[in-house]
Design a protein around this motif. Structure first.
Motif, PDB file in Angstrom:
ATOM      1  N   GLY A   1       0.805  -1.217   0.000  1.00 59.10           N
ATOM      2  CA  GLY A   1       0.000   0.000   0.000  1.00 59.10           C
ATOM      3  C   GLY A   1       0.833   1.259   0.000  1.00 59.10           C
ATOM      4  N   VAL A   2       0.124   2.378   0.009  1.00 59.19           N
ATOM      5  CA  VAL A   2       0.765   3.690   0.033  1.00 59.19           C
ATOM      6  C   VAL A   2       0.570   4.270   1.435  1.00 59.19           C
ATOM      7  CG1 VAL A   2       0.948   5.940  -1.093  1.00 59.19           C
ATOM      8  CG2 VAL A   2       0.057   3.987  -2.386  1.00 59.19           C
ATOM      9  N   ALA A   3       1.608   4.134   2.271  1.00 55.15           N
ATOM     10  CA  ALA A   3       1.489   4.578   3.663  1.00 55.15           C
ATOM     11  C   ALA A   3       1.640   6.094   3.786  1.00 55.15           C
ATOM     12  CB  ALA A   3       2.533   3.874   4.530  1.00 55.15           C
ATOM     13  N   GLY A   4       2.278   6.708   2.816  1.00 57.31           N
ATOM     14  CA  GLY A   4       2.453   8.155   2.824  1.00 57.31           C
ATOM     15  C   GLY A   4       3.586   8.613   3.724  1.00 57.31           C
ATOM     16  N   PRO A   5       3.813   9.874   3.876  1.00 59.55           N
ATOM     17  CA  PRO A   5       3.035  10.967   3.273  1.00 59.55           C
ATOM     18  C   PRO A   5       3.294  11.158   1.779  1.00 59.55           C
ATOM     19  CG  PRO A   5       4.904  11.852   4.481  1.00 59.55           C
ATOM     20  CD  PRO A   5       4.892  10.372   4.734  1.00 59.55           C
ATOM     21  N   ASP A   6       4.405  10.590   1.273  1.00 60.76           N
ATOM     22  CA  ASP A   6       4.702  10.722  -0.154  1.00 60.76           C
ATOM     23  C   ASP A   6       4.206   9.490  -0.914  1.00 60.76           C
ATOM     24  OD1 ASP A   6       6.221  13.051   0.570  1.00 60.76           O
ATOM     25  OD2 ASP A   6       7.801  11.667   1.236  1.00 60.76           O
ATOM     26  N   GLY A   7       4.272   9.546  -2.228  1.00 64.63           N
ATOM     27  CA  GLY A   7       4.006   8.377  -3.053  1.00 64.63           C
ATOM     28  C   GLY A   7       2.571   8.220  -3.500  1.00 64.63           C
ATOM     29  N   GLY A   8       1.689   9.102  -3.058  1.00 69.25           N
ATOM     30  CA  GLY A   8       0.292   9.013  -3.478  1.00 69.25           C
ATOM     31  C   GLY A   8       0.063   9.630  -4.854  1.00 69.25           C
ATOM     32  N   SER A   9      -1.019   9.218  -5.504  1.00 65.17           N
ATOM     33  CA  SER A   9      -1.406   9.795  -6.797  1.00 65.17           C
ATOM     34  C   SER A   9      -2.931   9.841  -6.838  1.00 65.17           C
ATOM     35  CB  SER A   9      -0.875   8.941  -7.951  1.00 65.17           C
ATOM     36  OG  SER A   9      -1.469   7.653  -7.915  1.00 65.17           O
ATOM     37  N   GLU A  10      -3.490  10.411  -7.871  1.00 64.70           N
ATOM     38  CA  GLU A  10      -4.954  10.467  -7.978  1.00 64.70           C
ATOM     39  C   GLU A  10      -5.528   9.050  -8.030  1.00 64.70           C
ATOM     40  OE1 GLU A  10      -8.268  12.763 -10.745  1.00 64.70           O
ATOM     41  OE2 GLU A  10      -6.180  13.427 -10.740  1.00 64.70           O
ATOM     42  N   GLU A  11      -4.850   8.214  -8.804  1.00 60.46           N
ATOM     43  CA  GLU A  11      -5.329   6.840  -8.972  1.00 60.46           C
ATOM     44  C   GLU A  11      -5.056   5.989  -7.732  1.00 60.46           C
ATOM     45  OE1 GLU A  11      -4.634   3.051 -11.980  1.00 60.46           O
ATOM     46  OE2 GLU A  11      -3.258   4.759 -12.024  1.00 60.46           O
ATOM     47  N   LYS A  12      -3.897   6.231  -7.097  1.00 60.86           N
ATOM     48  CA  LYS A  12      -3.489   5.449  -5.921  1.00 60.86           C
ATOM     49  C   LYS A  12      -3.131   6.405  -4.779  1.00 60.86           C
ATOM     50  CE  LYS A  12      -1.958   1.502  -8.659  1.00 60.86           C
ATOM     51  NZ  LYS A  12      -0.915   0.528  -8.968  1.00 60.86           N
ATOM     52  N   PRO A  13      -4.161   6.831  -4.049  1.00 65.24           N
ATOM     53  CA  PRO A  13      -3.924   7.844  -3.007  1.00 65.24           C
ATOM     54  C   PRO A  13      -3.236   7.263  -1.779  1.00 65.24           C
ATOM     55  CG  PRO A  13      -6.191   7.077  -2.922  1.00 65.24           C
ATOM     56  CD  PRO A  13      -5.562   6.413  -4.126  1.00 65.24           C
ATOM     57  N   VAL A  14      -2.658   8.134  -0.964  1.00 66.38           N
ATOM     58  CA  VAL A  14      -2.150   7.728   0.350  1.00 66.38           C
ATOM     59  C   VAL A  14      -3.287   7.055   1.115  1.00 66.38           C
ATOM     60  CG1 VAL A  14      -1.324   8.565   2.589  1.00 66.38           C
ATOM     61  CG2 VAL A  14      -0.343   9.484   0.480  1.00 66.38           C
ATOM     62  N   GLY A  15      -3.013   5.926   1.701  1.00 65.40           N
ATOM     63  CA  GLY A  15      -4.032   5.183   2.448  1.00 65.40           C
ATOM     64  C   GLY A  15      -4.565   3.973   1.701  1.00 65.40           C
ATOM     65  N   LEU A  16      -4.282   3.913   0.386  1.00 66.60           N
ATOM     66  CA  LEU A  16      -4.715   2.745  -0.393  1.00 66.60           C
ATOM     67  C   LEU A  16      -3.843   1.543  -0.063  1.00 66.60           C
ATOM     68  CD1 LEU A  16      -6.233   1.307  -2.759  1.00 66.60           C
ATOM     69  CD2 LEU A  16      -4.453   2.209  -4.280  1.00 66.60           C
ATOM     70  N   VAL A  17      -4.460   0.444   0.308  1.00 62.91           N
ATOM     71  CA  VAL A  17      -3.720  -0.788   0.612  1.00 62.91           C
ATOM     72  C   VAL A  17      -4.448  -1.971  -0.015  1.00 62.91           C
ATOM     73  CG1 VAL A  17      -2.743  -2.263   2.432  1.00 62.91           C
ATOM     74  CG2 VAL A  17      -2.982   0.202   2.822  1.00 62.91           C
ATOM     75  N   TRP A  18      -3.721  -2.758  -0.741  1.00 60.81           N
ATOM     76  CA  TRP A  18      -4.241  -4.016  -1.286  1.00 60.81           C
ATOM     77  C   TRP A  18      -3.746  -5.178  -0.431  1.00 60.81           C
ATOM     78  CZ3 TRP A  18      -7.912  -5.345  -4.638  1.00 60.81           C
ATOM     79  CH2 TRP A  18      -8.373  -4.375  -5.552  1.00 60.81           C
ATOM     80  N   PHE A  19      -4.644  -6.085  -0.105  1.00 66.39           N
ATOM     81  CA  PHE A  19      -4.339  -7.259   0.716  1.00 66.39           C
ATOM     82  C   PHE A  19      -4.550  -8.534  -0.101  1.00 66.39           C
ATOM     83  CE2 PHE A  19      -4.250  -5.212   4.897  1.00 66.39           C
ATOM     84  CZ  PHE A  19      -4.903  -4.018   4.634  1.00 66.39           C
ATOM     85  N   GLY A  20      -3.745  -9.537   0.191  1.00 68.58           N
ATOM     86  CA  GLY A  20      -3.936 -10.848  -0.422  1.00 68.58           C
ATOM     87  C   GLY A  20      -3.950 -11.918   0.643  1.00 68.58           C
ATOM     88  N   LEU A  21      -4.690 -12.977   0.382  1.00 67.97           N
ATOM     89  CA  LEU A  21      -4.683 -14.115   1.287  1.00 67.97           C
ATOM     90  C   LEU A  21      -4.699 -15.397   0.467  1.00 67.97           C
ATOM     91  CD1 LEU A  21      -5.909 -14.529   4.719  1.00 67.97           C
ATOM     92  CD2 LEU A  21      -6.585 -16.341   3.134  1.00 67.97           C
ATOM     93  N   GLN A  22      -3.814 -16.318   0.828  1.00 66.42           N
ATOM     94  CA  GLN A  22      -3.715 -17.561   0.077  1.00 66.42           C
ATOM     95  C   GLN A  22      -3.605 -18.727   1.037  1.00 66.42           C
ATOM     96  OE1 GLN A  22      -3.469 -17.829  -3.590  1.00 66.42           O
ATOM     97  NE2 GLN A  22      -4.125 -19.850  -2.916  1.00 66.42           N
ATOM     98  N   ARG A  23      -4.534 -19.646   0.896  1.00 61.78           N
ATOM     99  CA  ARG A  23      -4.394 -20.910   1.633  1.00 61.78           C
ATOM    100  C   ARG A  23      -4.033 -21.994   0.644  1.00 61.78           C
ATOM    101  NH1 ARG A  23      -8.525 -22.321   6.440  1.00 61.78           N
ATOM    102  NH2 ARG A  23      -7.255 -24.197   6.275  1.00 61.78           N
TER     103      ARG A  23
END
Lengths: 165, 165
Positions: free
Chosen positions: B108-130
């Motif tokens: 994800g984008v923890a910030g404060p830098d690295g955010g964009s309109e498409e991927k803002p600060v605070g966006l986090v993708w999670f995965g789970l695999q069994r």
């Protein structure tokens, strides 16, 4: 939740990050008893991606072998908490992190279980490896409970990075 | 220092550990923006070695490739913060941890830098695999600063393990 990690750890990791930046060095960790908290402390600050490659949390012996290339023979002969394994973890981390120039490792008995006369609760072995330099290992026996042993271990691992830059 | 991690995180990770023990499942993590704190929370409790194999902190893209086998093409096409990379990280962690049966990942984008309109600060993708089950991905957009984004990410990753046991 105002903070994830305590102020003392965050202050130390902020200082280490600045030193890594000044030295142009990327760091990789190989953690057993601290379970990822050294890497967690190093990534607590904005801009850490410039100098933190990542880390390996090798809690089980199977992971020490699979992720870091620590040999089964070494684990059997010396045990997971030993100078030999700490050194092999640091070497393995550096070898498996293409962008890192310095690796710190630690393996210890955080307790409350798992201690013995020879390897008491609080015993932690640390390793440090810089590309092209001799390995460093250090032994500490920390007091306190599981949380205190882990916290002191994180601080000492950060100090070892500082001392070797 | 009385605690390394906040009570809310420790309570959640203690519950997850008990569920993993009851299910006989060992867990592996693959963390980017949380930098090892999910593994750090899971290993905070006595007896965690029975169910925690370890984790991969793949902060840089080079580490996502080297440690987890995420492809350069995938990183270029979708970016490090994407459903595709979150899923590949979870799959890669499970594949590289011989003793684990369940993997959780986050990027994800923890910030404060690295955010964009498409991927803002605070966006986090999670995965789970069994092992042997279909992959799960989830997207969250957390509010707050870097510390709050990381704390909420740790809690959600722990919740995803809980929900899939």
């Amino acid at each position: 939740m105002t903070a994830i990690l305590p102020a003392e750890v965050l202050e130390k990791s902020a200082t280490v990050l600045e030193q890594l930046k000044a030295a142009g060095l990327m760091v990789i960790t190989a953690e057993s008893c601290t379970g990822g908290l050294v890497a967690g402390a190093l990534t607590a600050h904005a801009g850490s991606s410039a100098v933190v490659a990542g880390g390996f949390v090798t809690y089980s012996n199977a992971m020490k072998q699979a992720a870091l290339g620590v040999s089964a023979d070494m684990l059997a002969q010396w045990g997971a908490v030993s100078a030999q394994v700490a050194q092999a973890m640091a070497e393995g981390a550096l070898a498996h992190a293409p962008d890192a120039g310095i690796a710190v490792s630690l393996t210890g008995v955080a307790g409350p279980d798992g201690g013995s006369e020879e390897k008491p609760v609080g015993l932690v072995w640390f390793g440090l490896q810089r590309a092209g330099k001799p390995p460093i290992t250090q032994k500490k026996i920390f007091g306190g409970d599981r949380t205190e042993v882990r916290a002191q271990s994180v601080l000492h691992a950060l100090k070892m990075i500082q001392d070797s830059i």
